[in-house]
Structure formats: C-alpha cells, structure tokens
Design an enzyme around this catalytic site. Sequence first.
Site, PDB file in Angstrom:
ATOM      1  N   LYS A 100       0.842  -1.209   0.000  1.00 35.49           N
ATOM      2  CA  LYS A 100       0.000   0.000   0.000  1.00 35.49           C
ATOM      3  C   LYS A 100       0.872   1.252   0.000  1.00 35.49           C
ATOM      4  O   LYS A 100       0.617   2.210  -0.739  1.00 35.49           O
ATOM      5  CB  LYS A 100      -0.932  -0.012   1.229  1.00 35.49           C
ATOM      6  CG  LYS A 100      -2.041  -1.050   1.115  1.00 35.49           C
ATOM      7  CD  LYS A 100      -2.793  -1.265   2.420  1.00 35.49           C
ATOM      8  CE  LYS A 100      -3.778  -2.423   2.272  1.00 35.49           C
ATOM      9  NZ  LYS A 100      -4.444  -2.803   3.531  1.00 35.49           N
ATOM     10  N   GLN A 117      -4.412  -1.508   9.820  1.00 36.34           N
ATOM     11  CA  GLN A 117      -4.317  -2.828   9.190  1.00 36.34           C
ATOM     12  C   GLN A 117      -4.877  -3.907  10.127  1.00 36.34           C
ATOM     13  O   GLN A 117      -4.494  -3.985  11.290  1.00 36.34           O
ATOM     14  CB  GLN A 117      -2.841  -3.123   8.844  1.00 36.34           C
ATOM     15  CG  GLN A 117      -2.645  -4.403   8.057  1.00 36.34           C
ATOM     16  CD  GLN A 117      -3.276  -4.359   6.661  1.00 36.34           C
ATOM     17  OE1 GLN A 117      -3.183  -3.362   5.958  1.00 36.34           O
ATOM     18  NE2 GLN A 117      -3.931  -5.434   6.283  1.00 36.34           N
ATOM     19  N   ASP A 148     -11.004   2.861   4.202  1.00 34.69           N
ATOM     20  CA  ASP A 148     -11.301   1.430   4.048  1.00 34.69           C
ATOM     21  C   ASP A 148     -12.815   1.200   3.950  1.00 34.69           C
ATOM     22  O   ASP A 148     -13.256   0.135   3.528  1.00 34.69           O
ATOM     23  CB  ASP A 148     -10.777   0.647   5.262  1.00 34.69           C
ATOM     24  CG  ASP A 148      -9.461  -0.060   4.978  1.00 34.69           C
ATOM     25  OD1 ASP A 148      -9.143  -0.266   3.784  1.00 34.69           O
ATOM     26  OD2 ASP A 148      -8.768  -0.421   5.943  1.00 34.69           O
TER      27      ASP A 148
END
Length: 287
Positions: A53, A97, A120
């Site tokens: 990412k 994460q 997200d």
Amino acid sequence: MTATLIDGLAIAKSLRLQAAERAQACVAKGRAAGLAVVLVGNNPASQVYVRNKIKACAEVGITSRLIEKPDTLSEIELLSIIDALNRDPEIDGILVQLPLPKQLDAHRVIEAIAADKDVDGFHVSNAGALMIGRPLFQPCTPYGVMKLLESINAPIWGAHAVICGASNIVGKPMAMMLLARGATVTVCNSKTQRLQEHTRRADILVAAVGRPHMISADMVKPGAIVIDIGINRLADGRLVGDVDFASVSHVASAITPVPGGVGPMTIAMLLINTLESAERRLHLLQP
Ligand code: NAP
C-alpha cells in the site's frame, strides 16, 4: 479455457494512472493527498500488505505515513494515535491494518476513525451509508469488483448475483453494491444448505470465502461471470483463489484469475478513496 480473462492487473494499472493525475491536481491545489497506515504487531501477511500500500501511494504521488507499533500496544495508546490522525490536516485517509492483536477491539478501533477519513469504508457510518445507497467510502475489495464488472460491461441490472461469503468487509458490502445496481442478490454463508443449488443459479458468482478451490465447474451456470476474491496459500507455497480456475474457466463466460484479478484492484481502490477524501478537503469535489 473458453472464458474471457478479466485482467485485474491491467485495469488496476489504468486506474493508477488516473490516480496519479488526480494526485497531481491535489498538489497543484495546495498539498499532496495523505494516507496514514497504522500497523500493530508483526503479522508477516499484514507487513506485506502494508508495504504494498505504501509503495502504491508513492508511485502515484500520495504521501503516506506509516505508524508501526509493537503488539503490546494498549487500546488507549492506539485510540490516541487515531485521535491525533483524525485532527491532522495533512491526513485524508486513515487505515488500521487488520487483524489486530487480541487485546485490541477492532470494532472500537475502527469506530474511533473519523468517518470522513475512513478510506477502508469499514466504519459503521460508512457501512450504513452504503446500505441506504449514499456511500461516502466504499470498501476497497468489493468496490474493485464493481470496477472489474464495469470493465467487461457486465449486465448487472436484473442479473442474479450469488455471493459466497458474508463478512462485514467483503461479502456484505459486495451484496449492497450489486443490489444498488439492480441485481437480485443471494448471500451465502457457512450455514447455507445445498450451496450448489444457489451458485448454479448465478449470472454473476462472487466467491469470498477463503477456501481453496471450493467452487468447482459443476457449481457454475454455463456462461456465468465468476469473480474470485479468495486468496489462499497452499502448503506448497502457491497462491490460489476460492474458484477452481482450471475447470471453471471452461464453463464461465468471464473469470478473474488469482493472483492478478481482484487483489490489485483492492489497492487501486484504496488510492482512489484517499484521493476522493483529499479532493473533498481541498474543495476539488463537492462534499
Ligand atoms: P471471513 O471474514 O473469514 O469470511 C468468510 C465468509 O465465508 C463468512 O461469511 C463465512 O460464513 C463464509 N463461509 C465459510 N465457509 C463457507 C461455505 N462453505 N460456504 C459459503 N460460505 C462460507 O473472510 P473475508 O475477510 O471476507 O475474506 C474472504 C476471502 O477473501 C479470504 O480468502 C481473503 O483472503 C480474501 N480477501 C481478498 C482480498 C483481495 O484483495 N483479493 C481482500 C479481502 C479478502 P459465516 O458468516 O457463516 O462465518
């Protein structure tokens, strides 16, 4: 193989080129778009995902900030990091994460992220907004699947879509996105009886379970579009999806490979969500 291969790598690449142009426009308007990535602990898979990412951000011109903490981090400490990022004017997107170490409650942590920086799309406000058809940020993996379907002009309106998998971050938002586009949606989970009776009715079949090769050719309607979200590592080190690609590719009309299908799209959509957030903040987009 008779099915058309849906090339996620190529589609993601073209999205990244568009992302680079949008990132430049942000810089021209005053500052680079900024993504903060919080990684707690040393889960090797998470480390790889995070590295990818960060690299993708650098390639398109999004500034990223990696915050790495040991797996002994307390929830209070993590919440205070998120609070600071929520208030940081140079940060447009915050990503924690997952999975988190056991002592940290992922729900509480995600709810602490400002909904308008939740790139997200996991915050309950964003999940609810998606459900009522007014999404702010759409979860990256199913959002990427919608782009793959668009790339082949898949007829979604009136199609029967069957999703195997009902997680909050993949299966359920996938269902909402397909429903919003006029599909009739069936969502299957681990308790579903006679799975094959459902999958065989699918014009669009999405596998998001996490079981290698569970979708075999006899479970697929001839001519169906098959999207494989699953990522499974076999004992011999190979990466495979939930779909038995070798046999299903002779029955389906179009199919995604693993790797090279949905995976690259997930990161591309994270870049797009981060840019959308930056564009809102920089008034390049209407709120
Ligand atoms: P998850 O949270 O473990 O959810 C799995 C879902 O599959 C659950 O809803 C479960 O049902 C359902 N399920 C389990 N066995 C089933 C069966 N026999 N028949 C039908 N449904 C069944 O996993 P996830 O996070 O959604 O991820 C799913 C897969 O996608 C994994 O392989 C993951 O690695 C992959 N993934 C890929 C990407 C990407 O970028 N390509 C991104 C995210 C995830 P219950 O609800 O009843 O437990």
